[in-house]
Scaffold this active site. Structure first.
Site, PDB file in Angstrom:
ATOM      1  N   CYS A  14      94.429 157.999 -89.533  1.00 32.16           N
ATOM      2  CA  CYS A  14      95.105 157.213 -90.573  1.00 32.16           C
ATOM      3  C   CYS A  14      94.235 156.050 -91.058  1.00 32.16           C
ATOM      4  O   CYS A  14      93.501 155.444 -90.283  1.00 32.16           O
ATOM      5  CB  CYS A  14      96.391 156.614 -90.032  1.00 32.16           C
ATOM      6  SG  CYS A  14      97.581 157.847 -89.565  1.00 32.16           S
ATOM      7  N   ARG A  16      88.072 159.663 -93.285  1.00 32.50           N
ATOM      8  CA  ARG A  16      88.602 159.526 -91.923  1.00 32.50           C
ATOM      9  C   ARG A  16      89.457 160.724 -91.540  1.00 32.50           C
ATOM     10  O   ARG A  16      89.751 160.935 -90.374  1.00 32.50           O
ATOM     11  CB  ARG A  16      89.443 158.239 -91.824  1.00 32.50           C
ATOM     12  CG  ARG A  16      88.635 156.985 -92.028  1.00 32.50           C
ATOM     13  CD  ARG A  16      89.531 155.790 -92.221  1.00 32.50           C
ATOM     14  NE  ARG A  16      90.299 155.468 -91.051  1.00 32.50           N
ATOM     15  CZ  ARG A  16      89.903 154.636 -90.094  1.00 32.50           C
ATOM     16  NH1 ARG A  16      88.735 154.057 -90.195  1.00 32.50           N
ATOM     17  NH2 ARG A  16      90.669 154.375 -89.064  1.00 32.50           N
ATOM     18  N   TRP A  54      97.342 160.934 -91.127  1.00 31.47           N
ATOM     19  CA  TRP A  54      96.930 162.108 -90.355  1.00 31.47           C
ATOM     20  C   TRP A  54      98.074 162.329 -89.363  1.00 31.47           C
ATOM     21  O   TRP A  54      98.252 161.553 -88.435  1.00 31.47           O
ATOM     22  CB  TRP A  54      95.612 161.817 -89.644  1.00 31.47           C
ATOM     23  CG  TRP A  54      94.959 163.007 -89.041  1.00 31.47           C
ATOM     24  CD1 TRP A  54      94.110 163.893 -89.655  1.00 31.47           C
ATOM     25  CD2 TRP A  54      95.054 163.440 -87.669  1.00 31.47           C
ATOM     26  NE1 TRP A  54      93.687 164.849 -88.754  1.00 31.47           N
ATOM     27  CE2 TRP A  54      94.248 164.589 -87.535  1.00 31.47           C
ATOM     28  CE3 TRP A  54      95.738 162.983 -86.543  1.00 31.47           C
ATOM     29  CZ2 TRP A  54      94.104 165.288 -86.337  1.00 31.47           C
ATOM     30  CZ3 TRP A  54      95.601 163.672 -85.353  1.00 31.47           C
ATOM     31  CH2 TRP A  54      94.798 164.813 -85.260  1.00 31.47           C
ATOM     32  N   ASN A  97      98.732 152.130 -88.580  1.00 31.02           N
ATOM     33  CA  ASN A  97      97.697 152.977 -87.993  1.00 31.02           C
ATOM     34  C   ASN A  97      97.817 152.865 -86.483  1.00 31.02           C
ATOM     35  O   ASN A  97      97.679 151.778 -85.929  1.00 31.02           O
ATOM     36  CB  ASN A  97      96.307 152.494 -88.467  1.00 31.02           C
ATOM     37  CG  ASN A  97      95.184 153.361 -87.937  1.00 31.02           C
ATOM     38  OD1 ASN A  97      95.421 154.413 -87.359  1.00 31.02           O
ATOM     39  ND2 ASN A  97      93.959 152.923 -88.147  1.00 31.02           N
ATOM     40  N   GLY A  98      98.111 153.992 -85.841  1.00 30.73           N
ATOM     41  CA  GLY A  98      98.266 153.986 -84.385  1.00 30.73           C
ATOM     42  C   GLY A  98      99.458 154.835 -84.002  1.00 30.73           C
ATOM     43  O   GLY A  98      99.991 155.582 -84.836  1.00 30.73           O
ATOM     44  N   GLU A 136      74.521 171.036 -79.845  1.00 32.98           N
ATOM     45  CA  GLU A 136      74.915 170.278 -81.040  1.00 32.98           C
ATOM     46  C   GLU A 136      74.903 171.193 -82.266  1.00 32.98           C
ATOM     47  O   GLU A 136      75.783 171.104 -83.122  1.00 32.98           O
ATOM     48  CB  GLU A 136      73.988 169.069 -81.206  1.00 32.98           C
ATOM     49  CG  GLU A 136      74.146 168.276 -82.485  1.00 32.98           C
ATOM     50  CD  GLU A 136      75.563 167.760 -82.767  1.00 32.98           C
ATOM     51  OE1 GLU A 136      76.420 167.789 -81.872  1.00 32.98           O
ATOM     52  OE2 GLU A 136      75.815 167.354 -83.914  1.00 32.98           O
ATOM     53  N   LYS A 178      78.150 171.975 -84.690  1.00 31.13           N
ATOM     54  CA  LYS A 178      78.142 171.780 -86.153  1.00 31.13           C
ATOM     55  C   LYS A 178      78.502 173.080 -86.874  1.00 31.13           C
ATOM     56  O   LYS A 178      79.240 173.061 -87.868  1.00 31.13           O
ATOM     57  CB  LYS A 178      76.755 171.330 -86.628  1.00 31.13           C
ATOM     58  CG  LYS A 178      76.438 169.893 -86.374  1.00 31.13           C
ATOM     59  CD  LYS A 178      77.074 169.010 -87.434  1.00 31.13           C
ATOM     60  CE  LYS A 178      77.028 167.556 -87.045  1.00 31.13           C
ATOM     61  NZ  LYS A 178      77.631 167.172 -85.764  1.00 31.13           N
ATOM     62  N   GLU A 200      82.131 173.571 -86.523  1.00 24.53           N
ATOM     63  CA  GLU A 200      82.907 172.508 -87.167  1.00 24.53           C
ATOM     64  C   GLU A 200      82.987 172.646 -88.687  1.00 24.53           C
ATOM     65  O   GLU A 200      84.057 172.496 -89.266  1.00 24.53           O
ATOM     66  CB  GLU A 200      82.257 171.153 -86.822  1.00 24.53           C
ATOM     67  CG  GLU A 200      82.962 169.953 -87.420  1.00 24.53           C
ATOM     68  CD  GLU A 200      82.220 168.637 -87.155  1.00 24.53           C
ATOM     69  OE1 GLU A 200      81.013 168.670 -86.857  1.00 24.53           O
ATOM     70  OE2 GLU A 200      82.861 167.582 -87.266  1.00 24.53           O
ATOM     71  N   HIS A 204      73.392 185.818 -66.687  1.00 22.71           N
ATOM     72  CA  HIS A 204      74.582 185.630 -65.840  1.00 22.71           C
ATOM     73  C   HIS A 204      75.869 186.018 -66.550  1.00 22.71           C
ATOM     74  O   HIS A 204      76.913 186.096 -65.931  1.00 22.71           O
ATOM     75  CB  HIS A 204      74.661 184.178 -65.356  1.00 22.71           C
ATOM     76  CG  HIS A 204      73.528 183.800 -64.447  1.00 22.71           C
ATOM     77  ND1 HIS A 204      73.363 184.347 -63.197  1.00 22.71           N
ATOM     78  CD2 HIS A 204      72.476 182.965 -64.634  1.00 22.71           C
ATOM     79  CE1 HIS A 204      72.276 183.851 -62.624  1.00 22.71           C
ATOM     80  NE2 HIS A 204      71.717 183.017 -63.491  1.00 22.71           N
ATOM     81  N   LYS A 236      87.361 161.797 -88.942  1.00 23.15           N
ATOM     82  CA  LYS A 236      86.106 161.106 -88.623  1.00 23.15           C
ATOM     83  C   LYS A 236      86.248 160.201 -87.401  1.00 23.15           C
ATOM     84  O   LYS A 236      85.432 160.224 -86.510  1.00 23.15           O
ATOM     85  CB  LYS A 236      85.691 160.280 -89.845  1.00 23.15           C
ATOM     86  CG  LYS A 236      84.401 159.503 -89.661  1.00 23.15           C
ATOM     87  CD  LYS A 236      83.214 160.431 -89.685  1.00 23.15           C
ATOM     88  CE  LYS A 236      81.899 159.716 -89.462  1.00 23.15           C
ATOM     89  NZ  LYS A 236      80.863 160.673 -89.031  1.00 23.15           N
TER      90      LYS A 236
HETATM   91  C1  F6R Z   1      81.146 166.118 -84.923  1.00 23.19           C
HETATM   92  C2  F6R Z   1      81.602 164.752 -84.787  1.00 23.19           C
HETATM   93  C3  F6R Z   1      82.514 164.414 -83.663  1.00 23.19           C
HETATM   94  C4  F6R Z   1      82.228 162.994 -83.135  1.00 23.19           C
HETATM   95  C5  F6R Z   1      83.253 162.607 -82.060  1.00 23.19           C
HETATM   96  C6  F6R Z   1      82.950 161.255 -81.476  1.00 23.19           C
HETATM   97  O1  F6R Z   1      80.249 166.288 -85.975  1.00 23.19           O
HETATM   98  O2  F6R Z   1      81.273 163.916 -85.586  1.00 23.19           O
HETATM   99  O3  F6R Z   1      82.423 165.341 -82.640  1.00 23.19           O
HETATM  100  O4  F6R Z   1      80.946 162.951 -82.626  1.00 23.19           O
HETATM  101  O5  F6R Z   1      84.537 162.612 -82.603  1.00 23.19           O
HETATM  102  O6  F6R Z   1      82.936 160.279 -82.463  1.00 23.19           O
HETATM  103  P1  F6R Z   1      82.226 158.874 -82.243  1.00 23.19           P
HETATM  104  O7  F6R Z   1      80.758 159.104 -82.174  1.00 23.19           O
HETATM  105  O8  F6R Z   1      82.638 158.077 -83.435  1.00 23.19           O
HETATM  106  O9  F6R Z   1      82.754 158.327 -80.954  1.00 23.19           O
END
Ligand code: F6R
Length: 590
Positions: free
Chosen positions: A2, A27, A75, A101-102, A469, A473, A476, A492, A585
């Site tokens: 949010c 966000r 959200w 927010n929360g 990673e 990605k 994601e 394995h 985000k």
């Molecule tokens: C993936 C991504 C998320 C963040 C995770 C932690 O591309 O961005 O997996 O890495 O939500 O977020 P932060 O780094 O803000 O703690």
């Protein structure tokens, strides 16, 4: 998750709130709404489900009049994604509107009481309780002292409840922080209150970062109170060194692509750490008996890579732990332990929970964050910043690269080889533009070879977390099932899935893992799998080759390659890489 924004000033509020809402979009949200106090002194409100632009087409946010207002991106947590559950909410008498927010933990009990007292609820949210609770308490207080009432609410409510309350009578915004971030922007005869600096950066870079239990009352002035004492305070005004340009797409089709290409410049700034702070961080890590390095998602992958470089370069053991799994290790934590939190946003609830628990055991908390003034930064005994500028795309790219560079620099620092580390890392930075020039090759590979339902990525040593990673990605933003594994693990289990036509990205840095990687590649090829090799050397075993410059620590150069691959796959498959479905985000819920 949010996002909240409030405006009070001399201009019409709704266009400003609309633009600011657009800047909070990243966000992650599913619905949105705006409320203002109009020319007749009444609260007017519009909201809806979906993207801001499409809701605006239906309701016309900008038709709202008045010079004061609040807005929200939601959200969903409590209550379905429906217009009636979108914020803002009003009190029964429509004197107040509120965005939150929360998560309000004790909303069920509070709601029961309020319903008994005759309040009518229009939504299934936890948030709506707050505005009715304030209304109820004000009615018993002759509608006189909102600051006192907010103090009482802050004592009764449980959970995270940062909110903006719009009061139509006083024509004021009451901006209260509890756990979720809240920043006051100090403009020219105008004030903003937002979850995020970037939403008002176009108007001002002067800000007050509110602490928990602080309340800013915004009208022609901005007065800040500490509600735990009821006293006015003189808050610190910070100048934010981010620019509005940094938070815009600057001609790129997506923020994500812009942020990947920014790595060429950003990486230099990331390595330019304040020498005093850097030294202090190295000392703390060096002297610590135990270090747990904590992160979630992409930041956790940086923790994994750091644990390898700390071992290899400095001979120092640090234990990587997912924020959400921290509790498993709680009985190992004591006052001689250092918790090293890694987070772009500095607001990730899983990591914060770990920090709070570790503090109970007397641990020292240090952090590496991107967002200045974020909660993790403020909960830390000391911190370093990424200096990566605002990261808007949900998928973290430039922040990850910066995290990896700084953590590797720290590893060299622990080994008393800071200068050697700087040379090696600057060498990487100096060839990043060559990696960016691979984009045409990568688009073609993404179209012709990688656009499959399943992909495999293999690495060993430092290239294994990088493969992880890449896997994250690709899942994601391209919505492709991907699986990263350490090359040695193939035999394995996952070799069972390798059949003719299966595609595998092999990360082969020119280091001690190379021969073992070639061996693993042969195992895949023997079963008909095809190999796309990322390496500084074009090996015979590759079916396709992605060339990267030869440097020390080559695994780091593979990071932007995989970021670009995931980006192009996402676009080719018709997705919006900046807004992956179901994801946000800043993940501020557990
Ligand atoms: C993936 C991504 C998320 C963040 C995770 C932690 O591309 O961005 O997996 O890495 O939500 O977020 P932060 O780094 O803000 O703690």
């Amino acid at each position: 998750m949010c996002g909240i924004i409030g405006y009070v000033g001399k201009k019409t509020a709704s266009p400003i709130l609309y633009d600011s809402l657009k800047k909070l979009e990243y966000r992650g949200y599913d619905s949105c709404g705006v409320a203002t106090v109009n020319g007749d002194g009444e609260i007017e409100l519009k909201k809806g489900v979906g993207r801001i632009e499409s809701v605006d087409k239906k309701v016309d946010f900008k038709s709202l009049t008045g010079k004061i207002g609040i807005a929200h991106t939601r959200w969903a947590t409590h209550g379905k994604v429906e217009t009636r559950n979108a914020h803002p909410f009003t009190s029964c008498n429509r004197h107040y509107a509120l965005v939150h927010n929360g998560i309000l933990e004790n909303y069920v009990e509070l709601k029961k009481e309020l319903v008994k007292k005759g309040h009518t609820f229009t939504s299934s949210t936890d948030t709506e309780v707050l505005v009715h609770l304030i209304e109820e308490k004000m009615a018993h207080d002759d509608n006189s002292n909102l600051i006192k009432i907010i103090t009482e609410v802050s004592q009764e409510a449980k959970g995270a409840f940062t909110f903006l309350l719009l009061d139509k009578v006083r024509k004021e915004i009451y901006a209260f922080r509890k756990d979720s971030p809240l920043i006051i922007g100090l403009g020219d005869n105008e004030f903003f209150a937002s979850s995020d600096i970037t939403s008002f950066l176009e108007y001002t870079n002067k800000a007050i970062i509110l602490e928990n239990y602080q309340l800013a009352v915004l009208n022609e002035d901005c007065i800040v109170y500490d509600v735990s004492t009821g006293l006015k305070i003189k808050p610190k005004v910070s100048t934010i060194d981010w620019t509005a340009e940094q938070a815009s797409k600057s001609g790129y089709p997506h923020f994500m692509l812009k942020e990947i290409f920014e790595e060429v410049e950003i990486s230099k700034h990331s390595l330019e750490q304040d020498p005093v702070k850097l030294k202090a961080m190295i000392e703390v890590l060096k002297k610590s008996k135990k270090v747990f390095i904590l992160g979630s998602g992409t930041s956790y992958r940086a923790c994994l890579l750091a644990s390898i470089y700390f071992a290899q370069i400095a001979g120092k053991q640090i234990t990587p732990v997912l924020g959400s799994e921290y509790k498993t290790y709680q009985n190992l934590v004591d006052k001689d332990t250092v918790i090293f939190a890694i987070s772009q946003s500095g607001e990730t609830a899983d990591v914060l929970e770990g920090i709070y628990l570790a503090k109970e055991k007397g641990a020292r908390v240090v952090s590496l964050v991107n967002v200045m003034g974020s909660t993790i930064m403020r909960e830390s005994d000391q911190y370093l910043t990424l200096n990566a500028g605002p990261e808007i795309a949900v998928a973290s790219t430039k922040a990850f690269t910066s995290q990896v560079l700084i953590l590797t620099l720290l590893a060299y620092g622990l080994a008393d080889k800071l200068n050697e580390g700087k040379d090696n890392l600057n060498e990487i930075v100096s060839v990043l533009d060559q990696v960016m020039n691979l984009s045409e090759t990568l688009v073609k590979l993404a179209k012709d070879v990688l656009n499959k339902d399943d992909l495999y990525l293999i690495g060993r040593g430092s290239s294994y977390p990088v493969a992880m990673e890449g896997e994250l990605k690709i899942k994601e933003i391209a919505y492709i099932h991907a699986d990263a594994l350490a090359g040695g693990e193939l035999k394995h289990h996952t070799l069972a899935l390798i059949v003719p036509g299966v595609t595998c990205l092999a990360l082969v840095p020119n280091d001690q893992t190379k021969d073992d990687m070639i061996n693993n590649i042969m195992q895949i090829k023997a079963r008909g799998g095809e190999i796309i090799g990322i390496s500084s050397e074009n090996l015979d075993v590759f079916d396709y080759y992605i060339p990267i410059p030869q440097v020390h620590l080559e695994s780091i150069l593979m990071i932007p390659v995989l970021q670009m691959i995931s980006y192009y796959l996402s676009v080719i498959r018709g997705n919006d890489p900046d807004f992956p479905r179901n994801l946000a985000k800043s993940v501020t819920v557990l």
